[in-house]
Design a protein around this motif. Structure first.
Motif, PDB file in Angstrom:
ATOM      1  N   LYS A 267     -20.687   4.923  61.328  1.00 34.69           N
ATOM      2  CA  LYS A 267     -22.105   4.613  61.495  1.00 34.69           C
ATOM      3  C   LYS A 267     -22.328   3.165  61.090  1.00 34.69           C
ATOM      4  CE  LYS A 267     -23.670   6.323  56.993  1.00 34.69           C
ATOM      5  NZ  LYS A 267     -24.571   7.250  56.309  1.00 34.69           N
TER       6      LYS A 267
ATOM      7  N   LYS B 189     -24.257   0.205  59.090  1.00 32.08           N
ATOM      8  CA  LYS B 189     -24.913   0.060  57.795  1.00 32.08           C
ATOM      9  C   LYS B 189     -26.097  -0.904  57.831  1.00 32.08           C
ATOM     10  CE  LYS B 189     -21.620  -1.352  55.009  1.00 32.08           C
ATOM     11  NZ  LYS B 189     -20.584  -1.539  53.985  1.00 32.08           N
TER      12      LYS B 189
ATOM     13  N   THR C 101     -14.382   0.291  60.595  1.00 31.21           N
ATOM     14  CA  THR C 101     -14.676   0.069  59.179  1.00 31.21           C
ATOM     15  C   THR C 101     -13.651  -0.860  58.534  1.00 31.21           C
ATOM     16  OG1 THR C 101     -13.468   2.048  58.451  1.00 31.21           O
ATOM     17  CG2 THR C 101     -15.810   2.319  58.973  1.00 31.21           C
TER      18      THR C 101
ATOM     19  N   GLU D 251     -19.466   1.893  58.380  1.00 32.60           N
ATOM     20  CA  GLU D 251     -18.952   2.787  57.354  1.00 32.60           C
ATOM     21  C   GLU D 251     -18.770   4.161  57.977  1.00 32.60           C
ATOM     22  OE1 GLU D 251     -21.779   3.005  54.171  1.00 32.60           O
ATOM     23  OE2 GLU D 251     -23.348   3.855  55.423  1.00 32.60           O
TER      24      GLU D 251
ATOM     25  N   ASP E 142     -19.344   8.112  58.114  1.00 36.87           N
ATOM     26  CA  ASP E 142     -20.247   9.179  57.696  1.00 36.87           C
ATOM     27  C   ASP E 142     -19.354  10.358  57.346  1.00 36.87           C
ATOM     28  OD1 ASP E 142     -21.852  11.513  57.675  1.00 36.87           O
ATOM     29  OD2 ASP E 142     -23.351  10.528  58.945  1.00 36.87           O
TER      30      ASP E 142
END
Length: 64
Positions: free
Chosen positions: A34, A36, A17, A25, A27
């Motif tokens: 995860k 995006k 990230t 991003e 979770d």
């Protein structure tokens, strides 16, 4: 290019990230990264490759 994060391998360090925030991003519920986007934009492909290379859990899988 498409990219996936294997939640079973992700250790939730957040490096991806930081490396590529437009694509990855966290979770917050599961504590893992995860994706995006469905298709990685061309201008983000280099940072996705870097994130996959740097991932300590080898959780990022790239489909060219």
């Amino acid at each position: 290019m498409k990219v996936k994060v294997d939640a079973d391998l992700c250790i939730g360090c957040g490096l991806c990230t930081e490396t590529c925030p437009d694509v990855f991003e966290m979770d917050e519920d599961q504590g893992v990264a995860k994706v995006k986007v469905e298709e990685v934009p061309e201008d983000a492909q280099d940072c996705v490759r870097q994130a996959a290379e740097d991932c300590p859990g080898d959780a990022i899988q790239i489909e060219e």
